[in-house]
Motif scaffolding. Structure first.
Motif, mmCIF file in Angstrom:
data_model
loop_
_atom_site.group_PDB
_atom_site.id
_atom_site.type_symbol
_atom_site.label_atom_id
_atom_site.label_comp_id
_atom_site.label_asym_id
_atom_site.label_seq_id
_atom_site.Cartn_x
_atom_site.Cartn_y
_atom_site.Cartn_z
ATOM 1 N N VAL A 212 0.837 -1.203 0.000
ATOM 2 C CA VAL A 212 0.000 0.000 0.000
ATOM 3 C C VAL A 212 0.874 1.256 0.000
ATOM 4 N N LYS A 213 1.962 1.234 0.761
ATOM 5 C CA LYS A 213 2.889 2.370 0.793
ATOM 6 C C LYS A 213 3.458 2.613 -0.604
ATOM 7 N N ARG A 214 3.807 1.534 -1.310
ATOM 8 C CA ARG A 214 4.356 1.683 -2.660
ATOM 9 C C ARG A 214 3.321 2.274 -3.613
ATOM 10 N N PHE A 215 2.080 1.834 -3.465
ATOM 11 C CA PHE A 215 1.053 2.379 -4.358
ATOM 12 C C PHE A 215 0.859 3.863 -4.087
ATOM 13 N N GLU A 216 0.917 4.235 -2.817
ATOM 14 C CA GLU A 216 0.784 5.657 -2.474
ATOM 15 C C GLU A 216 1.946 6.464 -3.049
ATOM 16 N N GLU A 217 3.131 5.870 -3.066
ATOM 17 C CA GLU A 217 4.313 6.562 -3.575
ATOM 18 C C GLU A 217 4.324 6.640 -5.100
ATOM 19 N N TYR A 218 3.953 5.546 -5.753
ATOM 20 C CA TYR A 218 4.167 5.439 -7.195
ATOM 21 C C TYR A 218 2.896 5.297 -8.032
ATOM 22 N N GLU A 219 1.768 4.971 -7.417
ATOM 23 C CA GLU A 219 0.522 4.731 -8.164
ATOM 24 C C GLU A 219 0.788 3.804 -9.357
ATOM 25 N N PHE A 220 1.370 2.667 -9.060
ATOM 26 C CA PHE A 220 1.787 1.745 -10.110
ATOM 27 C C PHE A 220 0.598 1.123 -10.843
ATOM 28 N N ASP A 221 0.864 0.755 -12.094
ATOM 29 C CA ASP A 221 -0.104 -0.012 -12.873
ATOM 30 C C ASP A 221 0.142 -1.510 -12.698
ATOM 31 N N GLN A 222 1.374 -1.850 -12.352
ATOM 32 C CA GLN A 222 1.689 -3.247 -12.063
ATOM 33 C C GLN A 222 2.849 -3.305 -11.087
ATOM 34 N N MET A 223 2.742 -4.245 -10.140
ATOM 35 C CA MET A 223 3.808 -4.496 -9.178
ATOM 36 C C MET A 223 4.226 -5.951 -9.353
ATOM 37 N N VAL A 224 5.477 -6.162 -9.784
ATOM 38 C CA VAL A 224 5.986 -7.504 -10.043
ATOM 39 C C VAL A 224 6.931 -7.907 -8.917
ATOM 40 N N TYR A 225 6.598 -8.997 -8.237
ATOM 41 C CA TYR A 225 7.458 -9.546 -7.186
ATOM 42 C C TYR A 225 8.214 -10.742 -7.766
ATOM 43 N N VAL A 226 9.534 -10.685 -7.753
ATOM 44 C CA VAL A 226 10.358 -11.782 -8.277
ATOM 45 C C VAL A 226 10.864 -12.607 -7.108
ATOM 46 N N THR A 227 10.297 -13.802 -6.924
ATOM 47 C CA THR A 227 10.757 -14.693 -5.855
ATOM 48 C C THR A 227 10.635 -16.141 -6.305
ATOM 49 N N GLY A 228 11.257 -17.037 -5.544
ATOM 50 C CA GLY A 228 11.205 -18.460 -5.842
ATOM 51 C C GLY A 228 9.810 -19.039 -5.654
ATOM 52 N N ASN A 229 9.591 -20.197 -6.285
ATOM 53 C CA ASN A 229 8.254 -20.797 -6.273
ATOM 54 C C ASN A 229 7.839 -21.357 -4.917
ATOM 55 N N GLU A 230 8.759 -21.387 -3.957
ATOM 56 C CA GLU A 230 8.364 -21.814 -2.611
ATOM 57 C C GLU A 230 7.460 -20.772 -1.946
ATOM 58 N N GLN A 231 7.385 -19.583 -2.544
ATOM 59 C CA GLN A 231 6.523 -18.533 -2.001
ATOM 60 C C GLN A 231 5.228 -18.356 -2.785
ATOM 61 N N ASP A 232 4.894 -19.300 -3.637
ATOM 62 C CA ASP A 232 3.672 -19.199 -4.445
ATOM 63 C C ASP A 232 2.431 -19.002 -3.566
ATOM 64 N N HIS A 233 2.310 -19.822 -2.520
ATOM 65 C CA HIS A 233 1.124 -19.737 -1.659
ATOM 66 C C HIS A 233 1.076 -18.385 -0.946
ATOM 67 N N HIS A 234 2.232 -17.952 -0.461
ATOM 68 C CA HIS A 234 2.291 -16.666 0.256
ATOM 69 C C HIS A 234 1.741 -15.542 -0.608
ATOM 70 N N PHE A 235 2.162 -15.506 -1.874
ATOM 71 C CA PHE A 235 1.730 -14.391 -2.721
ATOM 72 C C PHE A 235 0.275 -14.539 -3.158
ATOM 73 N N ARG A 236 -0.199 -15.754 -3.287
ATOM 74 C CA ARG A 236 -1.620 -15.917 -3.591
ATOM 75 C C ARG A 236 -2.462 -15.369 -2.439
ATOM 76 N N VAL A 237 -2.026 -15.652 -1.216
ATOM 77 C CA VAL A 237 -2.736 -15.136 -0.039
ATOM 78 C C VAL A 237 -2.605 -13.620 0.041
ATOM 79 N N LEU A 238 -1.376 -13.127 -0.126
ATOM 80 C CA LEU A 238 -1.138 -11.682 -0.044
ATOM 81 C C LEU A 238 -1.985 -10.927 -1.060
ATOM 82 N N PHE A 239 -1.998 -11.394 -2.299
ATOM 83 C CA PHE A 239 -2.761 -10.695 -3.339
ATOM 84 C C PHE A 239 -4.257 -10.765 -3.044
ATOM 85 N N GLY A 240 -4.704 -11.900 -2.514
ATOM 86 C CA GLY A 240 -6.116 -12.016 -2.171
ATOM 87 C C GLY A 240 -6.521 -11.026 -1.090
#
Length: 613
Positions: A359-387
């Motif tokens: 949320v802080k990043r969106f306030e700073e940059y008003e991005f159209d897309q935020m890409v997180y580059v991480t290993g696939n062991e974090q797939d579940h984490h990001f699905r939860v985070l995005f939800g």
């Protein structure tokens, strides 16, 4: 430090292949329009060799014509009777296959590739879109390793490709500089450091910190072994660490409590050791040619998100669990169970910080897309985070992307940094540089040692980057040191060598072609056609790599151009130097243009285009 790549303002960027296929599709569209048929017409390279240069499948038109596709193809073939760029039309099994007149088309391609930045992969595809790419995200308790290399190279290359496609790209790094793992290195330094520094030890500063992380694990293993000997049912190692029985565990937990309380001497030690570690990271980043526009630190963001949790409670997005924790119902996003966003004592969990940081990043940059580059062991984490984020902020829907990648393994298995068996990025790059230098001494005896190691470094970095990028991000693979810097096969060095050969040829030519009327007919040769086709494919491949966040598409495209150029270079009927002047002039133009585009591919991949190899 900019995000790199061949981007500049005020450039002209067009896609010649797109324009060519659009022009050649127009006669078919006009014929269909006369018949009041509204159908998609798209020409593309055929999937089968020997089927022309462009093909159109007439099968989808059968329902309009009420005729067999082959009959339709034969009728539409007459559309090209007066088209000078098409020398032959063939109809086979309902496919309309066009053979280009390369004598006519080649000079147009060469003019485009010589003057138009679209040939370098630049486009306006993502113009007006702000895209944040987060990568690296190291822990300040150990040096970067091979796994980090894939993350950094993948993230930085995606950033360059997105920028080439017209995106307003911001490269972001979130340094994990707090927590129990950081305190382990601090405790080890207190116990075993005796006032040592990176300078006094002769170690690169992040390796110095990593040494104490390994020492902690070794001391902890010894302590646990002493505890468990003679016990029938000792507690497991993690439970022992978190118990009052463990001296090192107790010291580490106290260190974390004292850090959070702001105890001055703990904060001073933490600041000193983190500064050492980050200075070491920066050296490695510079060596790899990567950087960031914005660096966040977990120590500054870990308290973010609590106000958003309170807001979500009021809005019914979160609820209290029976144990007093605040949780998110995962069933609302198609998963099972609940996810705690605040502990019962009101303290944050990891996802709380990620919510607040996004949320802080969106306030700073008003991005159209935020890409997180991480290993696939974090797939579940990001699905939860995005939800959670999309539940809290519906306007984030579709703007959050996890670029998940598989692991890099070694021939003898995976890596473990706590045990000191990990392959450090610096050590790996040193190894590759030395191997390239050793191989190059006999090849380049005229070079000084300094020149040799500069060239070897370019080959080592290029080999590492190309090897880690040539696999699709989802792929897990084994890193092969020798293959990564080989001059043969699909490697970075092979592509660099093609560029160097083109440079060498032009150097020997010494502008002998200038002022000579070219015979473009010689570019109808199969090997020259292959180079021209690879050049035409390059801009589309760069756009595809950007839109799909898949640099492997770009590595393949660059390799195909290098391979086709090598075949042209080596063919006895495609000589440049020593050829009849008109043929020499046409082929020299092809070499210049192929070299320009090869250089663009190497630059987008973060590789050095060597003038000599």
């Amino acid at each position: 430090m900019g995000s790199g790549g061949p981007m500049r303002s005020g450039y002209m960027a067009t896609d010649f292949f797109a324009m060519l296929t659009e022009d050649l599709a127009r006669p078919i569209r006009d014929r269909l329009s006369q018949l009041d048929i509204d159908a998609e017409v798209s020409l593309a390279p055929p999937t089968r060799a020997g089927s022309g240069d462009l093909s159109f499948a007439c099968h989808s038109l059968a329902r309009f014509f009420r005729k067999a596709p082959q009959v339709i193809a034969e009728e539409l073939a007459t559309c090209f009777d007066s088209e000078p760029r098409v020398t032959q039309v063939e109809t086979v099994s309902g496919f309309l296959n066009l053979y280009l007149d390369w004598t006519h088309v080649a000079p147009q391609i060469l003019e485009w590739s010589r003057t138009d930045d679209g040939a370098l992969g630049l486009s306006q595809t993502l113009k007006g879109r702000r895209i944040l790419v987060e990568y690296s995200s190291p822990n300040t308790n150990k040096p970067l390793h091979l796994g980090h290399c894939r993350n950094i190279i993948l993230g930085s290359t995606v950033a360059r490709i997105l920028k080439a496609a017209g995106g307003d790209v911001v490269r972001v790094n979130l340094v994990n500089d707090r927590g129990i793992h950081i305190c382990k290195s601090m405790v080890a330094y207190q116990n075993f450091g005796h006032g040592a520094t990176p300078d006094s030890s002769g170690l690169k500063s992040d390796h110095f910190i990593g040494h104490y992380y390994v020492l902690f694990d070794k001391a902890m293993n010894e302590e646990y072994l002493a505890y468990s000997q003679g016990l029938a049912e000792p507690m497991n190692k993690d439970d022992y660490f978190n118990s009052e029985l463990s001296s090192l565990g107790s010291q580490t937990r106290k260190m974390l409590v004292d850090w959070e309380a702001g105890i001055p001497d703990v904060r001073e030690l933490w600041s000193t050791m983190n500064a050492w570690c980050e200075a070491g990271f920066e050296e490695t980043y510079q060596r790899m040619g990567v950087g960031f526009e914005r660096v966040y630190h977990e120590s500054q963001t870990y308290l973010l998100g609590k106000d958003l949790v309170a807001e979500g409670l009021d809005g019914g997005i979160f609820k209290y669990a029976a144990n007093g924790a605040v949780v998110f119902d995962l069933e609302t996003i198609g998963l099972n169970g609940e996810k705690a966003v605040l502990r019962a004592d009101g303290t944050s969990v990891y996802v709380t910080q990620d919510i607040g940081t996004a949320v802080k990043r969106f306030e700073e940059y008003e991005f159209d897309q935020m890409v997180y580059v991480t290993g696939n062991e974090q797939d579940h984490h990001f699905r939860v985070l995005f939800g959670i984020l999309e539940s809290l902020k519906p306007n984030y829907a579709g703007k959050l992307k996890h670029l998940s990648y598989g692991m890099v393994e070694l021939p003898d298995g995976k890596m473990k940094s706590r045990e000191g068996t990990v392959v450090d990025a610096d050590d790996l790059m040193d190894e590759l540089q030395k191997a390239a230098a050793d191989a190059g001494r006999s090849r380049w005896p005229h070079l000084t040692e300094e020149q040799l190691f500069t060239r070897a470094e370019a080959i080592a970095q290029g080999g590492l980057k190309y090897f880690l990028l040539k696999y699709a991000p989802v792929t897990t693979f084994v890193f092969d040191r020798e293959r990564s810097i080989s001059l043969e096969g699909e490697t970075g060095a092979y592509c660099q060598y093609a560029y160097a050969r083109a440079t060498s040829m032009l150097r020997k030519l010494d502008n002998a072609d200038v002022g000579v009327e070219p015979d473009y007919g010689v570019l109808s040769h199969e090997q020259a056609q292959a180079v021209l086709k690879a050049m035409l494919a390059f801009p589309t491949d760069v756009r595809t790599a950007a839109l799909e966040l898949k640099p492997s598409v770009l590595t393949k495209s660059t390799f195909e151009l290098a391979k086709s150029f090598a075949a042209f270079y080596n063919h006895k009927d495609c000589r440049v130097i020593g050829a009849e002047p008109a043929a020499m002039a046409a082929r020299a133009q092809l070499v210049r243009c192929a070299r320009r585009m090869l250089g663009a591919g190497l630059e987008l991949l973060g590789m050095v285009a060597l003038e000599e190899m």
